[in-house]
Scaffold this active site. Structure first.
Site, PDB file in Angstrom:
ATOM      1  CG  ASP C 315      -2.049  -0.895   1.136  1.00 23.31           C
ATOM      2  OD1 ASP C 315      -2.582  -0.962   0.018  1.00 23.31           O
ATOM      3  OD2 ASP C 315      -2.431  -1.541   2.129  1.00 23.31           O
ATOM      4  CG  ASP C 529      -6.427  -5.004   3.197  1.00 22.46           C
ATOM      5  OD1 ASP C 529      -6.773  -4.713   2.040  1.00 22.46           O
ATOM      6  OD2 ASP C 529      -5.848  -4.232   3.977  1.00 22.46           O
TER       7      ASP C 529
END
Lengths: 559, 71, 687
Positions: C315, C529
């Site tokens: 990320d 996630d």
């Protein structure tokens, strides 16, 4: 002296020149690409496929391939055993030879079936022409083709292809590779003076007035497949030292090159299959790095002769004992190393009479099995060592080791290990038993270090499917026939099973893309490491017997 | 007594040890006859046991090779 | 923060490891139990060999007349050396386990058995032991309690002290429903208020329990690579067993009989005892290193897989850039000066407590602008997802705003203002720089744009360069638009990026990479996630993340530092390298041992000239080789525990380097050491 070295260098040069040509051709054949011979040979293929009842040729799994190898080999073996046992009753027996002992027949069948061709008999007095040509000559083609098929299937698996179809590979090996080359080779040999006849032995009166029987027969075509297929079983007991099998320097050159042609080319074939000729040449270099020093130390040993004899003569004279003078020290040394390196096993001189350095090189060839190595299987062993080297050193770059982008894991190591284990088991255990009871079992002609070499050599030759003999052994006994037979079978079929399963397991893996983190196996560094791994794994296993055999003998002879 | 024997027989380790010892006793005279050197009975028995230990180790290693997960 | 917590953890571990070595010594004797030894094939052979030589010490003519001189002393010495070889190997394992235990003990201290208030279905509370809690139970904890198990907050808001696990002293707010803050870990302490928690793991299955099991080596199952190596070691052992077993009749045949003691010695010298003795210690130490990084791995397999990672999916926020964007410049439009826009921006941000707002204030103050408005009389307008603006309403009725350019445009238009043409040009310019533009206005007048810049973490570009050299690709995921993403990707040096990424994109990226045969690692924290974490070959969840994410991952980072993924990859590689290096070293040693022993024992066969090392006698040669063989194990324990230093080099450079040290070194070192030992053995007069 210079002439001798030139002969050796020239032969090697021819081999190296042939490699890419033949290698490319073999790759064409087994990648099912068109070759120039298709037009003539396709009908022959179809005939053979029909004969074995093969309609479609589906790709086989590992076990299917293995089953096909074992079943076909068993059938052929059984048939040949019958022929040998019944030979007095069968046609084509002009010399009128009698029944074979069951143990010799069994040993001979196993031996020729497995491309070993270890002979515990003399061909001209034990076998009829029919047995030689139809039983043994037949096996010489099929056993070589079996090895080649397995080698090709292994390369296919390693490079991520399916293993192929054994029967198709077998037929293609014969019709596209062995038969055409043999045909050309046989004609060349004929031209150079090798006889080819089905007439019986010649009876003639010698100058002294006594009658002499001269054995002859259909030698030329037998000879070329014997060499080309790494068979090595001679038509005559004296093998390629016999003037009819190998009359002169030309035939010697043809036969030497024929021995190395296929195993060396197969490395190049691998390069085409992987699209990585650089690696093929590097692997080729490993083999040469073993082969050339072996030739050199053997040749030097023979050239310098026996120090104890030299001391009596007062000069350095080459060791010609057990050699054909027409070949001399150089061609005999080259032949001895080549025949043990390629698992051919044909001889043009007595290996028993080689100097210890020759005994050392030939034994080491048999132990390593990768200095060219047997038909098809030798190349496969070479890549097994490459895989083991990748595993041993590959961890050191911090990744699970990979070869050709495929991870080397437990399964691969188990199969590679089996191959590593068979050889010591099949050589050392029977040798130890034989040597524990030397009076009862061995029948050794020279006791001491040389006798040890004889026994070790016999089993090494059997297990490596080489077939050459150190000779000097009274080996036509039930013990020798059976124990060597077991060694031969172990040394042939266990590795074949392991190789095919290894290849299948590799072919089914998802390839990992190459990155900077991948250990490249086509570098000089990695190739050198592989060489050292071969030395450590292959040589250290047999160092004690080498030390007590040829090495101790060398120290004994040196003043 | 019988139950003791049965329990002994049911355990794997003592059972195989017993079998090894028994076969050593059987093989020992043959080996003694075969070896040229003069060894007393105890030495031959020890030698045979050593040979069998080696064989067992070899088998053990084969098991490790085939089923490494068990170790 | 992360070094602090690690050092405090290490200090704790150190305190607990008082007497580690004494305990390890005791352990190494206890591990002589054959049931323990049989699990290690190489050392089991040494164990059997020790017994055989011990018997030969008691009765030297057990297998026939002994050919050695002074058999009692010689056999006794060999037995002693073999025994020490075993003890050293056991010691290596015991030390590795002991260090793990020390670490585990400090963790276990947080896990005291306590009373839990179980909430029955009818709403009544019953007090039961925390060990009786099962997955799915609901419990209540109130201020001062230690939370007994891992769980998910279903009701209540409370601050929790997680320092026992993370070392971070600032308490964390926990509340239900939010992605990040709803999971609690057993062993942490609730400081205020009360929480209702649904238990998510059975006792003994929580994260801490798994970590304890792993570092203690208790439930350690062998990793795939370890298994393959075990096979190879067993094969080498088998080969040498055959060689040695058959040597006796072969040697007898040439009249150079060898005693059983010498054969056993030769066997032990040749089989790979060095790696055999250290293999499990290396594995345990690897897990321990992961734990020292404050990462909980659920299996050794996952740690090993780290070494094989080809692709890192990261990320942007928190990993590549600092979490917050900072004001970089004020760009005036409409003919205003920089000071003018700075003033308005400052006015709009005085109530803004976000890092962005604070950075605007500090930038303005650096430009020499001071707050002129009356704070107490003004109202702060917070940012909301609907308005996408924040600002201040001044007492004189002036409204200052800053926010997304579209939003501010709309605000101005609604008040009859006009939009200057340069605004769009500046907007695109800043996007092109990888920045985030914020428009600033006062009432209906646009003053300009604040350039908010993503700050790339210091040193991250170098990390990515290292990764690239190691052959690892990095893919950045970001919600930013393409232009911004590409600029950041270029500045940070990632290999690829996915802009305007949704959580679903994450799993797509991972699948696409895996389809190419690559192994993928990623970090994540949110519930969405979880599928991606499960799909990845190595998924590292942040401890601050949701329970779902932690369940799906195979590692949890207690410090919640996404950059740590890179360190974990290094640890995985280090583990494999250490194993490979010691294997190579162990096998390379065989050459020297052979050259020491074979010429010596067969000197009678006339191969004495091969005694290149000039060793004093048969017995001293055998003893020196064996002593070397035994001593090399403790000598390598530090390396096995610390691991071979990993350098970010390409595979071929690494191979070249390591083969030089461990391969060539492994060939040469024993020649020197055995010769030196031989001189000592001969001088002392042992043989």
């Amino acid at each position: 002296m210079l002439q001798g070295w030139l002969q050796i260098a020239l032969t090697l040069l021819i081999v190296i020149v042939i490699t890419p040509l033949l290698g490319r051709y073999i790759a064409h054949v087994f990648l099912n690409e068109r070759t120039g011979l298709d037009a003539i040979l396709n009908p022959l293929d179809r005939l053979m496929y029909r004969a074995i009842g093969l309609r479609s040729m589906p790709d086989m799994t590992g076990w299917q391939y293995i089953r096909s190898v074992l079943i076909s080999n068993f059938m052929m073996g059984a048939a040949v055993l019958m022929v040998l046992l019944l030979q007095p009753l069968l046609p084509l027996n002009p010399t009128g030879v009698g029944m074979m002992n069951w143990d010799i027949a069994l040993h001979t069948t196993i031996s020729f079936l497995t491309n070993t061709d270890q002979q515990h008999y003399s061909g001209e007095t034990t076998l009829s022409y029919g047995s030689q040509v139809f039983a043994l000559g037949f096996l010489m083609f099929t056993s070589a083709a079996t090895g080649l098929a397995v080698g090709i299937a292994f390369i296919r698996g390693l490079t991520g292809r399916s293993l192929g179809n054994f029967y198709q590979d077998l037929v293609l090996s014969i019709t596209r590779i062995l038969l055409p080359i043999s045909l050309v080779g046989a004609l060349l040999l004929l031209a150079a003076g090798v006889p080819e006849t089905i007439a019986g032995a010649l009876q003639l009166k010698t100058l002294e007035g006594t009658m002499q029987t001269i054995a002859r027969g259909p030698v030329a075509h037998f000879e070329i497949i014997k060499q080309l297929g790494e068979n090595g079983g001679g038509f005559f007991g004296a093998n390629s030292a016999h003037p009819f099998e190998n009359p002169n320097g030309w035939t010697n050159l043809i036969e030497t090159v024929a021995m190395v042609a296929i195993p060396s080319s197969l490395i190049y074939t691998y390069g085409i299959f992987t699209h990585n000729l650089k690696q093929a040449w590097l692997v080729y270099a490993i083999v040469l790095a073993f082969f050339i020093p072996f030739v050199i130390i053997t040749a030097i040993g023979e050239f310098q002769g026996n120090p104890q004899v030299n001391a009596i003569l007062g000069e350095i004279s080459p060791n010609l004992e057990g050699k054909e003078v027409r070949f001399g020290w150089a061609q005999t040394a080259l032949w001895a190393v080549t025949t043990t390196a390629t698992m051919c096993g044909a001889v043009n001189g007595m290996h028993d009479s080689l100097m210890p350095s020759g005994g050392f090189s030939t034994l080491l060839n048999l132990f390593l099995q990768i200095v060219w190595g047997g038909q098809g299987t030798g190349t496969a062993y070479l890549f097994v060592y490459l895989i083991l080297a990748v595993f041993l050193t590959g961890l050191m770059v911090g990744r699970t080791p990979e070869f050709l982008g495929r991870k080397i894991e437990k399964t691969e190591i188990v199969f590679a290990s089996v191959i590593l284990l068979v050889h010591p088991i099949a050589i050392l255990i029977p040798a130890a038993i034989t040597l524990a009871f030397p009076e009862a079992l061995a029948g050794i002609s020279n006791p001491g270090f040389h006798g040890l070499s004889q026994v070790i050599y016999e089993y090494a030759s059997a297990s490596a499917n080489n077939g050459s003999g150190f000779e000097g052994l009274g080996d036509a006994t039930v013990w020798w026939n059976l124990s060597a037979g077991v060694s031969i079978l172990l040394g042939r079929y266990v590795p074949i099973v392991a190789l095919l399963l290894l290849a299948e397991s590799m072919s089914q893996k998802q390839p990992v893309p190459m990155t900077d983190g991948t250990l490249r196996t086509d570098t000089g560094l990695f190739t050198s490491i592989t060489g050292v791994v071969i030395l450590i794994l292959g040589v250290l296993t047999f160092l004690p017997v080498l030390a007590l055999g040829p090495i101790a003998e060398a120290f004994q002879l040196s003043p | 007594m019988e139950t003791v024997l049965r329990r002994f027989w049911q355990k794997r380790v003592p059972r195989s040890l017993l079998l090894v010892l028994l076969s050593a006793v059987t093989i020992a005279p043959t080996v003694q006859a075969a070896t040229g050197i003069s060894l007393d009975r105890g030495q031959v028995f020890a030698l045979v046991l050593l040979g069998m230990t080696t064989l067992s180790l070899s088998i053990y290693l084969f098991v490790v090779i085939v089923q490494p997960e068990r170790f | 923060m992360d070094t602090k917590s690690r050092s405090s953890r290490q200090a704790k571990a150190k305190a607990a490891s008082q007497g580690l070595y004494q305990r390890a010594m005791k352990e190494s004797v206890l591990k002589l139990d054959p049931r323990v030894q049989i699990r290690n094939p190489v050392m089991f052979l040494v164990w059997i060999g020790t017994i055989v030589t011990a018997l030969l010490t008691i009765n030297p003519s057990l297998f026939g007349p002994p050919p050695d001189q002074n058999p009692l002393l010689f056999n006794g010495l060999v037995t002693l050396i073999l025994l020490f070889t075993l003890l050293f190997a056991n010691f290596a394992e015991a030390v590795a386990e002991g260090r793990g235990k020390a670490q585990a003990d400090s963790l276990r201290a947080t896990q005291s058995d306590s009373l839990a208030r179980k909430l029955a279905q009818d709403g009544t509370i019953q007090e039961i032991s925390s060990t009786a809690l099962r997955k799915g139970d609901v419990i209540k904890v109130i201020a001062g309690d230690v939370i007994p198990v891992d769980g998910e907050v279903t009701q209540g808001v409370a601050s929790v002290d997680e320092s026992a696990i993370t070392g971070e002293s600032a308490p964390v707010l926990k509340q239900p429903g939010t992605d990040i803050a709803s999971s609690v870990t057993g062993g942490t302490r609730i400081l205020s208020d009360e929480l209702t928690i649904r238990v998510t793991s059975d006792p003994g299955k929580g994260f801490i329990d798994r970590m304890i099991a792993l570092v203690e080596g208790a439930e350690r199952s062998k990793t795939p690579n370890e298994i393959a190596l075990t096979v190879l070691l067993a094969v080498l052992t088998q080969v040498f067993l055959i060689v040695i077993a058959t040597l006796s009749p072969i040697a007898n045949y040439v009249n150079s009989p060898v005693s059983i003691t010498v054969l056993v010695s030769l066997l032990v010298a040749l089989i790979p005892t060095t790696i055999g003795g250290l293999l499990s210690a290396i594995g345990i130490a690897g897990m321990d290193r992961v734990a020292q990084f404050n990462v909980i791995a659920t299996s050794g397999r996952a740690v090993e897989a780290c070494g094989d990672i080809n692709t890192l999916v990261l990320d942007k926020t928190g990993t590549i850039t600092l979490g917050n964007r900072l004001a970089e410049a004020f760009i005036p439009v409409n003919g205003y000066s920089v000071k003018d826009i700075a003033q308005v921006a400052l006015d709009s941000s005085i109530f803004d407590e976000t890092p962005e707002g604070k950075s605007i204030v500090s930038l303005a103050e650096r430009l020499g602008v001071v707050v002129t408005i009356d704070r107490s009389a003004s109202d702060g307008i917070d940012f909301s997802a609907r308005t996408r603006m924040s600002g201040t309403d001044l007492p004189d009725g002036t409204h200052v705003r800053k926010g997304a350019v579209d939003a501010v445009k709309g605000f101005v238009r609604s008040r009859g203002g006009s939009i200057p043409a340069e605004l769009d040009a500046e907007y695109e310019h800043i996007s092109g720089l990888g920045g985030t533009p914020l428009a600033v206005c006062q009432n209906n007048d646009i003053y300009g744009i604040i350039y908010l810049k993503d700050i790339i973490k210091p040193g991250i570009k170098e990390r990515f360069d290292q990764l690239r050299r190691m052959g690892i690709r990095t893919i950045m995921l970001t919600g930013d638009n393409r232009i911004t993403a590409s600029v950041i990707a270029r500045e940070a040096g990632v290999d690829d990026f996915i802009a305007e990424a949704t959580p679903e994109d994450k799993i797509e990226v991972i699948r696409a990479e895996q389809a190419k045969g690559k192994l993928v690692a990623m970090t994540g924290d949110g519930t969405n996630d979880a599928p991606a974490l499960a799909q990845a070959n190595v998924g590292v969840a942040m401890n601050s993340g949701t329970q779902a994410a932690k369940e799906a991952a195979n590692m949890v980072d207690l410090d919640s530092d996404p950059t740590k993924l890179i360190d974990i990859v290094t640890i995985g590689k280090q583990l494999l390298i250490t194993r490979g290096a010691l294997t190579t070293f162990s096998i390379a040693n065989d050459i020297a041992k052979y050259f020491a022993i074979i010429p010596a024992i067969f000197a009678g066969a006339g191969i004495g000239k091969l005694n290149v090392m000039g060793l004093a006698s048969t017995q001293s040669a055998v003893l020196s080789a064996l002593i070397y063989n035994a001593l090399i194990i403790p000598a390598l324990i530090p390396l096995a525990l610390k691991g071979v230093k990993f350098r970010p080099l390409t595979a071929n450079q690494l191979l070249g380097r390591n083969i030089l040290i461990y391969g060539l070194g492994g060939v040469i070192a024993p020649f020197i050491a055995i010769k030196a030992l031989d001189i000592i053995v001969a001088a002392v007069g042992l043989a």
